[in-house]
Design a protein around this motif. Structure first.
Motif, PDB file in Angstrom:
ATOM      1  N   ILE A 134      19.479 -38.113 113.373  1.00 14.81           N
ATOM      2  CA  ILE A 134      20.238 -38.055 114.434  1.00 14.81           C
ATOM      3  C   ILE A 134      21.032 -39.391 114.904  1.00 14.81           C
ATOM      4  O   ILE A 134      20.002 -40.148 115.431  1.00 14.81           O
ATOM      5  CB  ILE A 134      19.621 -37.149 115.492  1.00 14.81           C
ATOM      6  N   ALA A 135      22.229 -39.758 114.919  1.00 16.25           N
ATOM      7  CA  ALA A 135      22.711 -41.085 115.354  1.00 16.25           C
ATOM      8  C   ALA A 135      23.146 -40.961 117.012  1.00 16.25           C
ATOM      9  O   ALA A 135      22.668 -41.790 117.813  1.00 16.25           O
ATOM     10  CB  ALA A 135      24.183 -41.372 114.787  1.00 16.25           C
ATOM     11  N   SER A 136      23.440 -39.723 117.334  1.00 14.27           N
ATOM     12  CA  SER A 136      23.653 -39.200 119.050  1.00 14.27           C
ATOM     13  C   SER A 136      23.698 -37.763 118.950  1.00 14.27           C
ATOM     14  O   SER A 136      24.172 -36.968 118.268  1.00 14.27           O
ATOM     15  CB  SER A 136      24.954 -40.063 119.373  1.00 14.27           C
ATOM     16  N   ALA A 137      23.150 -37.482 120.355  1.00 14.39           N
ATOM     17  CA  ALA A 137      23.165 -36.151 120.563  1.00 14.39           C
ATOM     18  C   ALA A 137      23.359 -36.005 122.118  1.00 14.39           C
ATOM     19  O   ALA A 137      23.005 -36.934 122.895  1.00 14.39           O
ATOM     20  CB  ALA A 137      21.813 -35.728 120.402  1.00 14.39           C
ATOM     21  N   ARG A 138      24.365 -35.016 122.494  1.00 15.92           N
ATOM     22  CA  ARG A 138      24.582 -34.746 123.978  1.00 15.92           C
ATOM     23  C   ARG A 138      24.840 -33.279 124.268  1.00 15.92           C
ATOM     24  O   ARG A 138      25.170 -32.801 123.056  1.00 15.92           O
ATOM     25  CB  ARG A 138      25.746 -35.703 124.409  1.00 15.92           C
ATOM     26  N   LEU A 139      24.901 -33.050 125.667  1.00 17.33           N
ATOM     27  CA  LEU A 139      25.288 -31.510 125.690  1.00 17.33           C
ATOM     28  C   LEU A 139      26.848 -31.755 125.454  1.00 17.33           C
ATOM     29  O   LEU A 139      27.536 -32.755 125.791  1.00 17.33           O
ATOM     30  CB  LEU A 139      24.793 -31.321 127.253  1.00 17.33           C
ATOM     31  N   SER A 140      27.383 -30.460 125.281  1.00 13.78           N
ATOM     32  CA  SER A 140      28.714 -30.360 125.151  1.00 13.78           C
ATOM     33  C   SER A 140      29.280 -28.922 126.029  1.00 13.78           C
ATOM     34  O   SER A 140      28.763 -28.266 126.091  1.00 13.78           O
ATOM     35  CB  SER A 140      28.927 -30.039 123.635  1.00 13.78           C
ATOM     36  N   ILE A 141      30.338 -29.403 126.617  1.00 12.68           N
ATOM     37  CA  ILE A 141      30.979 -28.306 127.343  1.00 12.68           C
ATOM     38  C   ILE A 141      32.188 -27.619 126.625  1.00 12.68           C
ATOM     39  O   ILE A 141      32.769 -28.329 125.887  1.00 12.68           O
ATOM     40  CB  ILE A 141      31.808 -29.336 128.840  1.00 12.68           C
ATOM     41  N   VAL A 142      31.964 -26.457 126.764  1.00 14.16           N
ATOM     42  CA  VAL A 142      32.910 -25.329 126.067  1.00 14.16           C
ATOM     43  C   VAL A 142      33.836 -24.817 126.992  1.00 14.16           C
ATOM     44  O   VAL A 142      33.663 -24.443 127.970  1.00 14.16           O
ATOM     45  CB  VAL A 142      31.998 -24.197 125.396  1.00 14.16           C
ATOM     46  N   PHE A 143      35.193 -25.116 126.848  1.00 17.88           N
ATOM     47  CA  PHE A 143      36.243 -24.616 127.560  1.00 17.88           C
ATOM     48  C   PHE A 143      36.774 -23.100 127.023  1.00 17.88           C
ATOM     49  O   PHE A 143      36.666 -22.663 125.933  1.00 17.88           O
ATOM     50  CB  PHE A 143      37.531 -25.512 127.582  1.00 17.88           C
ATOM     51  N   LYS A 188      21.601 -24.336 124.967  1.00 16.82           N
ATOM     52  CA  LYS A 188      23.011 -24.921 125.513  1.00 16.82           C
ATOM     53  C   LYS A 188      23.722 -25.288 124.292  1.00 16.82           C
ATOM     54  O   LYS A 188      23.277 -25.830 123.358  1.00 16.82           O
ATOM     55  CB  LYS A 188      22.725 -25.938 126.270  1.00 16.82           C
ATOM     56  N   ASN A 189      25.053 -25.661 124.731  1.00 18.99           N
ATOM     57  CA  ASN A 189      25.994 -26.127 123.614  1.00 18.99           C
ATOM     58  C   ASN A 189      25.691 -27.520 123.346  1.00 18.99           C
ATOM     59  O   ASN A 189      25.483 -28.260 124.506  1.00 18.99           O
ATOM     60  CB  ASN A 189      27.394 -25.938 123.900  1.00 18.99           C
ATOM     61  N   VAL A 190      25.455 -28.166 122.399  1.00 19.27           N
ATOM     62  CA  VAL A 190      25.306 -29.379 122.128  1.00 19.27           C
ATOM     63  C   VAL A 190      26.424 -30.221 120.911  1.00 19.27           C
ATOM     64  O   VAL A 190      26.910 -29.364 120.538  1.00 19.27           O
ATOM     65  CB  VAL A 190      23.890 -29.733 121.527  1.00 19.27           C
ATOM     66  N   TYR A 191      26.395 -31.455 121.131  1.00 21.33           N
ATOM     67  CA  TYR A 191      27.412 -32.158 120.185  1.00 21.33           C
ATOM     68  C   TYR A 191      26.367 -33.161 119.517  1.00 21.33           C
ATOM     69  O   TYR A 191      25.657 -34.076 120.161  1.00 21.33           O
ATOM     70  CB  TYR A 191      28.565 -32.952 120.824  1.00 21.33           C
ATOM     71  N   ILE A 192      26.320 -33.321 117.930  1.00 20.72           N
ATOM     72  CA  ILE A 192      25.387 -34.143 117.261  1.00 20.72           C
ATOM     73  C   ILE A 192      26.146 -34.904 116.270  1.00 20.72           C
ATOM     74  O   ILE A 192      26.829 -33.945 115.626  1.00 20.72           O
ATOM     75  CB  ILE A 192      23.979 -33.357 116.380  1.00 20.72           C
ATOM     76  N   THR A 193      25.807 -36.114 116.130  1.00 19.46           N
ATOM     77  CA  THR A 193      26.347 -36.909 115.036  1.00 19.46           C
ATOM     78  C   THR A 193      25.337 -37.404 114.319  1.00 19.46           C
ATOM     79  O   THR A 193      24.082 -37.567 114.575  1.00 19.46           O
ATOM     80  CB  THR A 193      27.303 -37.852 115.382  1.00 19.46           C
ATOM     81  N   THR A 194      25.295 -37.392 112.895  1.00 17.50           N
ATOM     82  CA  THR A 194      24.344 -37.987 111.918  1.00 17.50           C
ATOM     83  C   THR A 194      24.666 -39.393 111.379  1.00 17.50           C
ATOM     84  O   THR A 194      25.854 -39.503 111.486  1.00 17.50           O
ATOM     85  CB  THR A 194      23.818 -37.088 110.974  1.00 17.50           C
ATOM     86  N   TYR A 195      23.512 -39.938 111.168  1.00 15.42           N
ATOM     87  CA  TYR A 195      23.840 -41.311 110.439  1.00 15.42           C
ATOM     88  C   TYR A 195      24.501 -40.970 109.112  1.00 15.42           C
ATOM     89  O   TYR A 195      25.396 -41.828 108.631  1.00 15.42           O
ATOM     90  CB  TYR A 195      22.573 -42.185 110.300  1.00 15.42           C
ATOM     91  N   GLU A 196      24.229 -40.058 108.206  1.00 16.08           N
ATOM     92  CA  GLU A 196      24.704 -39.669 106.940  1.00 16.08           C
ATOM     93  C   GLU A 196      25.078 -38.419 107.029  1.00 16.08           C
ATOM     94  O   GLU A 196      24.421 -37.509 107.695  1.00 16.08           O
ATOM     95  CB  GLU A 196      23.558 -40.092 105.917  1.00 16.08           C
ATOM     96  N   PRO A 197      25.884 -37.738 106.128  1.00 19.72           N
ATOM     97  CA  PRO A 197      26.269 -36.373 105.981  1.00 19.72           C
ATOM     98  C   PRO A 197      25.091 -35.639 105.422  1.00 19.72           C
ATOM     99  O   PRO A 197      24.329 -35.874 104.616  1.00 19.72           O
ATOM    100  CB  PRO A 197      27.161 -36.411 104.800  1.00 19.72           C
ATOM    101  N   LEU A 198      25.122 -34.377 106.158  1.00 20.11           N
ATOM    102  CA  LEU A 198      24.255 -33.324 105.701  1.00 20.11           C
ATOM    103  C   LEU A 198      25.086 -32.166 105.493  1.00 20.11           C
ATOM    104  O   LEU A 198      25.941 -31.850 106.039  1.00 20.11           O
ATOM    105  CB  LEU A 198      23.418 -33.003 107.119  1.00 20.11           C
ATOM    106  N   ASP A 199      24.927 -31.667 104.170  1.00 19.18           N
ATOM    107  CA  ASP A 199      25.826 -30.678 103.815  1.00 19.18           C
ATOM    108  C   ASP A 199      27.231 -31.041 103.887  1.00 19.18           C
ATOM    109  O   ASP A 199      27.979 -30.163 104.221  1.00 19.18           O
ATOM    110  CB  ASP A 199      25.736 -29.092 104.545  1.00 19.18           C
ATOM    111  N   GLY A 200      27.452 -32.264 103.827  1.00 20.09           N
ATOM    112  CA  GLY A 200      28.670 -32.884 103.746  1.00 20.09           C
ATOM    113  C   GLY A 200      29.311 -33.034 105.122  1.00 20.09           C
ATOM    114  O   GLY A 200      30.618 -33.513 105.129  1.00 20.09           O
ATOM    115  N   LYS A 201      28.556 -33.145 106.044  1.00 20.27           N
ATOM    116  CA  LYS A 201      29.273 -33.314 107.481  1.00 20.27           C
ATOM    117  C   LYS A 201      28.168 -34.238 108.134  1.00 20.27           C
ATOM    118  O   LYS A 201      27.096 -34.199 108.137  1.00 20.27           O
ATOM    119  CB  LYS A 201      29.040 -31.825 108.168  1.00 20.27           C
TER     120      LYS A 201
END
Length: 153
Positions: free
Chosen positions: A144-153, A100-113
């Motif tokens: 991982i700071a936060s992770a959730r499912l992501s809806i794709v339109f 499934k599609n997910v949206y992930i944020t990290t505490y620090e950049p990985l590969d600049g993101k």
């Protein structure tokens, strides 16, 4: 009492009530918004929860919270579905989200993101793999700071 301690106590009180109803306890939040405190309980089941599920859990949990009285402040109790963009917190959440599609944020950049959005390809105790624009990115769980499912339109 700390917000973390409140959520831990409420989770212990809510879990048997939620499971008795044949539901899953997804998350517990205790946060201040403006002048008010909100205690939010997120529940789910295959096919989703309805207003009756939320009402039964709210009534039983409210009685239990009144009995135990673990929260010194006044607050609003809300019981609801986690919604279509459900958070991923537990190992089972990640397992169900594979493909499934997910949206992930990290505490620090990985590969600049610090933000990754794509298809969750795999999960293990160490990391997840997200395919983002035809490139697979391995993200260590501790980053991982936060992770959730992501809806794709």
């Amino acid at each position: 009492m700390s917000k973390r301690k409140v959520t831990e106590i409420v989770e212990e009180l809510a879990l048997p009530i939620v499971e008795e109803e044949g539901l899953e306890l997804v998350d517990v939040e205790y946060k201040k918004e403006g002048a008010n405190w909100f205690l939010r309980i997120f529940i789910d089941k295959p096919g989703g929860v309805d207003i009756e599920d939320c009402g039964r859990v709210s009534e039983k949990l409210s009685d239990k919270l009144d009995e135990v009285d673990p929260i010194p402040d006044s607050y609003f109790l809300e019981v609801s579905s986690p919604g279509a963009e459900r958070p991923l917190k537990k190992p089972a959440d990640y397992q169900r989200a594979i493909g499934k599609n997910v949206y992930i944020t990290t505490y620090e950049p990985l590969d600049g993101k610090k933000v990754f959005e794509g298809v969750l390809k795999s999960y293990d105790e160490e990391a997840i793999v997200v395919e983002e624009m035809n490139k697979e990115v391995s993200i260590p769980l501790e980053k991982i700071a936060s992770a959730r499912l992501s809806i794709v339109f």
